[in-house]
Design an enzyme around this catalytic site. Structure first.
Site, PDB file in Angstrom:
ATOM      1  N   LYS A  22      74.717  27.706  18.962  1.00  0.00           N
ATOM      2  CA  LYS A  22      75.551  26.940  19.916  1.00  0.00           C
ATOM      3  C   LYS A  22      74.904  25.586  20.225  1.00  0.00           C
ATOM      4  O   LYS A  22      75.543  24.552  20.171  1.00  0.00           O
ATOM      5  CB  LYS A  22      75.721  27.744  21.210  1.00  0.00           C
ATOM      6  CG  LYS A  22      76.215  26.912  22.395  1.00  0.00           C
ATOM      7  CD  LYS A  22      76.386  27.709  23.674  1.00  0.00           C
ATOM      8  CE  LYS A  22      75.142  27.870  24.519  1.00  0.00           C
ATOM      9  NZ  LYS A  22      74.745  26.703  25.330  1.00  0.00           N
ATOM     10  N   ASN A  23      73.613  25.624  20.538  1.00  0.00           N
ATOM     11  CA  ASN A  23      72.975  24.392  21.005  1.00  0.00           C
ATOM     12  C   ASN A  23      72.677  23.405  19.883  1.00  0.00           C
ATOM     13  O   ASN A  23      72.385  22.245  20.146  1.00  0.00           O
ATOM     14  CB  ASN A  23      71.698  24.715  21.798  1.00  0.00           C
ATOM     15  CG  ASN A  23      72.039  25.329  23.146  1.00  0.00           C
ATOM     16  OD1 ASN A  23      73.191  25.328  23.562  1.00  0.00           O
ATOM     17  ND2 ASN A  23      71.035  25.868  23.830  1.00  0.00           N
ATOM     18  N   CYS A 117      73.722  22.828  38.147  1.00  0.00           N
ATOM     19  CA  CYS A 117      74.325  24.089  37.745  1.00  0.00           C
ATOM     20  C   CYS A 117      73.427  25.209  38.220  1.00  0.00           C
ATOM     21  O   CYS A 117      72.425  24.960  38.883  1.00  0.00           O
ATOM     22  CB  CYS A 117      74.559  24.145  36.249  1.00  0.00           C
ATOM     23  SG  CYS A 117      73.044  24.248  35.332  1.00  0.00           S
ATOM     24  N   ARG A 122      69.215  19.490  36.949  1.00  0.00           N
ATOM     25  CA  ARG A 122      69.533  18.945  35.631  1.00  0.00           C
ATOM     26  C   ARG A 122      69.945  17.466  35.646  1.00  0.00           C
ATOM     27  O   ARG A 122      71.092  17.118  35.324  1.00  0.00           O
ATOM     28  CB  ARG A 122      70.587  19.819  34.949  1.00  0.00           C
ATOM     29  CG  ARG A 122      70.177  21.285  34.936  1.00  0.00           C
ATOM     30  CD  ARG A 122      71.013  22.124  34.068  1.00  0.00           C
ATOM     31  NE  ARG A 122      70.784  21.881  32.658  1.00  0.00           N
ATOM     32  CZ  ARG A 122      71.445  22.517  31.692  1.00  0.00           C
ATOM     33  NH1 ARG A 122      72.342  23.409  32.007  1.00  0.00           N
ATOM     34  NH2 ARG A 122      71.205  22.256  30.439  1.00  0.00           N
ATOM     35  N   ASP A 309      65.312  29.637  27.517  1.00  0.00           N
ATOM     36  CA  ASP A 309      66.580  30.345  27.304  1.00  0.00           C
ATOM     37  C   ASP A 309      66.387  31.837  27.015  1.00  0.00           C
ATOM     38  O   ASP A 309      67.369  32.578  26.904  1.00  0.00           O
ATOM     39  CB  ASP A 309      67.375  29.706  26.149  1.00  0.00           C
ATOM     40  CG  ASP A 309      67.922  28.336  26.550  1.00  0.00           C
ATOM     41  OD1 ASP A 309      67.960  28.035  27.748  1.00  0.00           O
ATOM     42  OD2 ASP A 309      68.301  27.578  25.639  1.00  0.00           O
ATOM     43  N   ARG A 401      80.245  32.221  27.047  1.00  0.00           N
ATOM     44  CA  ARG A 401      79.904  30.829  26.733  1.00  0.00           C
ATOM     45  C   ARG A 401      78.895  30.753  25.583  1.00  0.00           C
ATOM     46  O   ARG A 401      78.872  29.758  24.868  1.00  0.00           O
ATOM     47  CB  ARG A 401      79.291  30.137  27.959  1.00  0.00           C
ATOM     48  CG  ARG A 401      80.283  29.874  29.070  1.00  0.00           C
ATOM     49  CD  ARG A 401      79.613  29.085  30.176  1.00  0.00           C
ATOM     50  NE  ARG A 401      78.873  27.981  29.580  1.00  0.00           N
ATOM     51  CZ  ARG A 401      77.819  27.385  30.125  1.00  0.00           C
ATOM     52  NH1 ARG A 401      77.371  27.805  31.285  1.00  0.00           N
ATOM     53  NH2 ARG A 401      77.213  26.391  29.517  1.00  0.00           N
TER      54      ARG A 401
HETATM   55  N1  EPU Z   1      65.241  16.486  32.625  1.00  0.00           N
HETATM   56  C1  EPU Z   1      64.986  15.381  33.396  1.00  0.00           C
HETATM   57  N2  EPU Z   1      65.712  14.261  33.160  1.00  0.00           N
HETATM   58  C2  EPU Z   1      66.639  14.184  32.169  1.00  0.00           C
HETATM   59  C3  EPU Z   1      66.881  15.309  31.381  1.00  0.00           C
HETATM   60  C4  EPU Z   1      66.162  16.450  31.631  1.00  0.00           C
HETATM   61  O1  EPU Z   1      64.150  15.400  34.289  1.00  0.00           O
HETATM   62  O2  EPU Z   1      67.258  13.116  32.006  1.00  0.00           O
HETATM   63  C5  EPU Z   1      64.488  17.713  32.867  1.00  0.00           C
HETATM   64  C6  EPU Z   1      65.387  18.899  33.182  1.00  0.00           C
HETATM   65  O3  EPU Z   1      65.752  18.927  34.537  1.00  0.00           O
HETATM   66  C7  EPU Z   1      64.521  20.059  32.773  1.00  0.00           C
HETATM   67  C8  EPU Z   1      63.784  19.511  31.557  1.00  0.00           C
HETATM   68  O4  EPU Z   1      63.862  18.096  31.670  1.00  0.00           O
HETATM   69  O5  EPU Z   1      63.599  20.337  33.789  1.00  0.00           O
HETATM   70  C9  EPU Z   1      64.338  19.940  30.214  1.00  0.00           C
HETATM   71  O6  EPU Z   1      65.748  19.752  30.185  1.00  0.00           O
HETATM   72  P1  EPU Z   1      66.507  19.367  28.859  1.00  0.00           P
HETATM   73  O7  EPU Z   1      67.069  17.991  29.014  1.00  0.00           O
HETATM   74  O8  EPU Z   1      65.644  19.606  27.688  1.00  0.00           O
HETATM   75  O9  EPU Z   1      67.713  20.386  28.873  1.00  0.00           O
HETATM   76  P2  EPU Z   1      69.152  20.134  28.230  1.00  0.00           P
HETATM   77  O10 EPU Z   1      68.992  19.273  27.037  1.00  0.00           O
HETATM   78  O11 EPU Z   1      70.110  19.722  29.265  1.00  0.00           O
HETATM   79  C10 EPU Z   1      69.122  22.100  26.498  1.00  0.00           C
HETATM   80  C11 EPU Z   1      69.909  23.347  26.242  1.00  0.00           C
HETATM   81  C12 EPU Z   1      69.618  24.373  27.330  1.00  0.00           C
HETATM   82  C13 EPU Z   1      68.111  24.652  27.315  1.00  0.00           C
HETATM   83  C14 EPU Z   1      67.329  23.360  27.503  1.00  0.00           C
HETATM   84  C15 EPU Z   1      65.834  23.520  27.395  1.00  0.00           C
HETATM   85  C16 EPU Z   1      71.899  22.614  25.114  1.00  0.00           C
HETATM   86  C17 EPU Z   1      73.357  22.451  25.137  1.00  0.00           C
HETATM   87  N3  EPU Z   1      71.334  23.052  26.223  1.00  0.00           N
HETATM   88  O12 EPU Z   1      69.552  21.603  27.772  1.00  0.00           O
HETATM   89  O13 EPU Z   1      70.307  25.554  26.972  1.00  0.00           O
HETATM   90  O14 EPU Z   1      67.783  25.543  28.359  1.00  0.00           O
HETATM   91  O15 EPU Z   1      67.731  22.400  26.496  1.00  0.00           O
HETATM   92  O16 EPU Z   1      65.495  24.079  26.186  1.00  0.00           O
HETATM   93  O17 EPU Z   1      71.261  22.394  24.106  1.00  0.00           O
HETATM   94  C18 EPU Z   1      71.477  27.557  27.357  1.00  0.00           C
HETATM   95  O18 EPU Z   1      71.793  27.564  26.153  1.00  0.00           O
HETATM   96  O19 EPU Z   1      71.639  28.551  28.099  1.00  0.00           O
HETATM   97  C19 EPU Z   1      70.874  26.353  27.926  1.00  0.00           C
HETATM   98  C20 EPU Z   1      70.858  26.108  29.234  1.00  0.00           C
END
Ligand code: EPU
Length: 422
Positions: A22-23, A117, A122, A309, A401
Site C-alpha cells: 500500500k505505502n 490523526c 503528523r 507500523d 484501509r
Molecule cells: N514529521 C515531521 N514533519 C514532517 C513530516 C513528518 O515532523 O513534515 C514527523 C512525523 O510527525 C513523524 C516522523 O516525522 O514523527 C515520521 O513521519 P513520516 O513523514 O515518515 O510519516 P508519513 O510519511 O506521513 C509513512 C507511512 C506510515 C508510516 C510512516 C513511518 C505512508 C502512506 N504512510 O507516513 O504508514 O507509519 O511513514 O514509517 O507511506 C500505515 O501504513 O499505517 C502508516 C501510518
C-alpha cells in the site's frame, strides 16, 4: 461500519500470499502525474486507501481503470485541476504526496493541509520546506497549501531530517518534484524505506536520473520530461510482518508467499530472538512457533530500524510472553491507541510517555473492542485470534484501509473471523 467477530483461540496453519505494498503504491500512483500519458501499475492492492487515492487523481483530471488482470492504468494526459480537496485528503493523509508532482508538472498546486490523526499530529513542515528549497513559493490559505513555481523548480542541496528522523512521504514529495527541476538536487537524510526505493526505481524507469537509491543521500539530476511507465510494486512488508505475528501469536505455522525478507531484517531478527522460526523458502518464507516465546525490547525507528507500523502487532504478541517487555515508540510517540483496547482483553500494558511496559500474561480474554487506526486494528485482530472467547471489533473500515479482506486470507488457515455488515 462492518464488525468482526473473532472466535479464539485458534492455531493457524496454511499459506497466505502477500499483496503489493500500500505505502509503495500510493506515491507511485502520484508519480504518474509527472509523465503525461498512460502508466500501468501491477500489484497495486485493492484497498480503500488506494480507491481514495484514485479518486484524488481523478479529480485532478486523470482517468483510472482497473484491468481484468488487476493492473491499474492511470492516464494522466490531462491534468486541468491541480487541487487536492480537503474532503479527500482528510480521509487519507498520503494524499499530500500529490503536492510535489503537481507542482513540478503544472507549476502550481493546491492541496489541503492534512489534519492530525489517531497516531499523532503528523505535521508536513518538512514537505513544505523541501519544496521551498527547490524554489517553490508556498503559503497557506483556508486550510490549503498553495504552492507555486511558474518558472519551474531548481535543484539544490536539501537536508530533510526532522525531530523524529527522516520523513517517508516528505522524501517522496521532494524526490518526485526534483526529477523535473533544473539541475542537481541532493536530498540528505532522505528516508531509506523500501517504499522510497521502489518509488525511486519507478521514477528512473520513467526516465529520471536518481542515484544513491536506498541510502540517506539521494542525488537527482533533473530531466526535462518523464515517460509513462509499466511497473510492478513490491510486496507489502507490513502486511507480511502482521501475518508473521499471526503465526507466532497462535503458535501456528504460516507459509508466506511473495514476501521479501531482505526488507524485513529488523522484524525477522526480533522474531528469531524471541523464539519464532523464520525460514526463507521460495519467494517467501515459513514462519513457525513451536514453544514459548521470550520477552523483548523494541524501539521503533526509521528504516532499517524496527517499523512503527508493526509496533502494535508486536505489542499484542509480547503480551503473551513470560516476563516483561519494553516498547519505545520513536517515530510517532503518541501511537498507542491500541494499549487501552488490548488491556480490555486482559493484557497488562502500562504506558509512560512514548514507552509501554508489557507485563506478560498467561492468556488474553475476548472482549468487545474498537478499531482506532489501521495498525492498532490489526493488533486487535491478532489478539482476537489468540484470546479465549469471542472478540468483537467495531469500525473494521480501519483494517480495510490496509489489509485486503483479512478474514478471507486468514480463515483458510484456521482463523474464525466473521464479518458482519451493519
Ligand atoms: N514529521 C515531521 N514533519 C514532517 C513530516 C513528518 O515532523 O513534515 C514527523 C512525523 O510527525 C513523524 C516522523 O516525522 O514523527 C515520521 O513521519 P513520516 O513523514 O515518515 O510519516 P508519513 O510519511 O506521513 C509513512 C507511512 C506510515 C508510516 C510512516 C513511518 C505512508 C502512506 N504512510 O507516513 O504508514 O507509519 O511513514 O514509517 O507511506 C500505515 O501504513 O499505517 C502508516 C501510518
Amino acid at each position: 461500519m462492518d464488525i468482526f467477530h473473532i472466535e479464539g483461540p485458534v492455531r493457524l496453519s496454511g499459506s497466505v500470499s502477500i499483496n503489493g505494498s500500500k505505502n509503495a503504491s500510493l506515491p507511485i500512483m502520484a508519480a504518474a502525474i509527472l509523465a503525461p500519458g498512460e502508466s500501468s501499475l501491477k500489484s497495486v492492492p485493492h484497498l480503500s486507501d488506494i480507491s481514495v487515492c484514485g479518486k484524488l487523481l481523478s479529480q485532478l483530471g486523470c482517468k483510472l481503470t482497473r484491468e481484468p488482470d488487476g493492473d491499474l492504468r492511470i492516464d494522466s494526459t490531462v491534468i486541468d485541476n491541480p487541487v487536492g480537496e480537503y474532503e479527500i485528503v482528510r480521509r487519507m493523509r498520503a494524499g499530500i504526496c500529490i503536492l510535489g508532482p503537481l507542482l513540478a508538472r503544472c507549476g502550481r498546486a493546491e492541496v489541503s493541509m492534512p489534519g492530525g490523526c489517531a497516531i499523532g499530529d503528523r505535521p508536513v513542515n518538512l514537505h513544505i520546506r523541501g519544496l521551498q528549497e527547490l524554489g517553490a513559493q508556498i503559503h497557506l490559505k483556508n486550510g490549503y497549501i498553495i504552492a507555486e513555481a511558474p518558472n519551474g523548480l531548481r535543484g539544490k542541496d536539501i537536508f530533510m531530517g526532522g525531530p523524529f528522523g527522516s520523513t517517508v512521504l516528505g522524501t517522496a514529495n521532494v524526490l518526485m518534484a526534483a526529477t523535473l527541476a533544473k539541475g542537481r538536487t541532493v536530498i540528505e537524510s532522505a528516508a531509506c524505506e523500501p517504499e522510497i526505493t521502489d518509488l525511486a526505481n519507478c521514477l528512473n524507469k520513467m526516465g529520471a536520473r536518481i542515484t544513491g537509491i536506498g541510502s540517506p543521500r539521494l542525488i537527482i539530476e533533473g530531466v526535462k520530461e518523464l515517460q509513462p511507465v509499466e511497473f510492478k510494486v513490491i510486496p507489502d512488508r507490513i502486511e507480511a510482518g502482521t501475518f508473521m505475528v499471526a503465526a507466532a501469536i497462535t503458535e501456528g505455522e504460516l507459509r508466506l508467499q511473495n514476501c521479501r525478507l531482505d526488507d524485513m531484517m529488523a522484524v525477522v531478527d526480533r522474531l528469531r530472538n524471541i523464539g519464532v522460526t523464520v525460514d526463507a523458502e521460495g519467494d517467501g518464507c515459513l514462519v513457525t512457533r513451536t514453544g514459548p516465546i521470550k520477552p523483548a525490547d523494541i524501539t521503533t525507528q526509521p528504516y532499517p530500524g524496527f517499523p512503527t507500523d508493526l509496533q502494535a502487532q508486536f505489542m499484542a504478541l509480547l503480551s503473551l510472553t513470560d516476563g516483561n517487555s519494553v516498547i519505545i515508540e520513536k517515530v510517532f510517540p503518541d501511537r498507542f491507541m491500541h494499549v487501552a483496547e488490548l488491556n480490555r482483553m486482559a493484557a497488562n500494558l502500562r504506558k509512560e510517555g512514548p514507552v509501554v511496559i508489557v507485563a506478560g500474561v498467561k492468556k488474553l480474554i475476548a472482549a468487545p473492542v474498537m478499531a482506532s487506526d489501521l495498525r492498532a486494528s490489526a493488533a486487535l485482530v491478532l489478539a482476537g485470534l489468540a484470546a479465549e472467547g469471542s472478540t468483537t471489533i467495531q469500525r473494521v473500515y480501519h483494517i480495510d484501509r490496509g489489509y485486503e479482506r483479512i478474514e478471507k486470507r486468514l480463515n483458510p488457515a484456521g482463523a474464525k473471523i466473521t464479518r458482519e455488515s451493519v
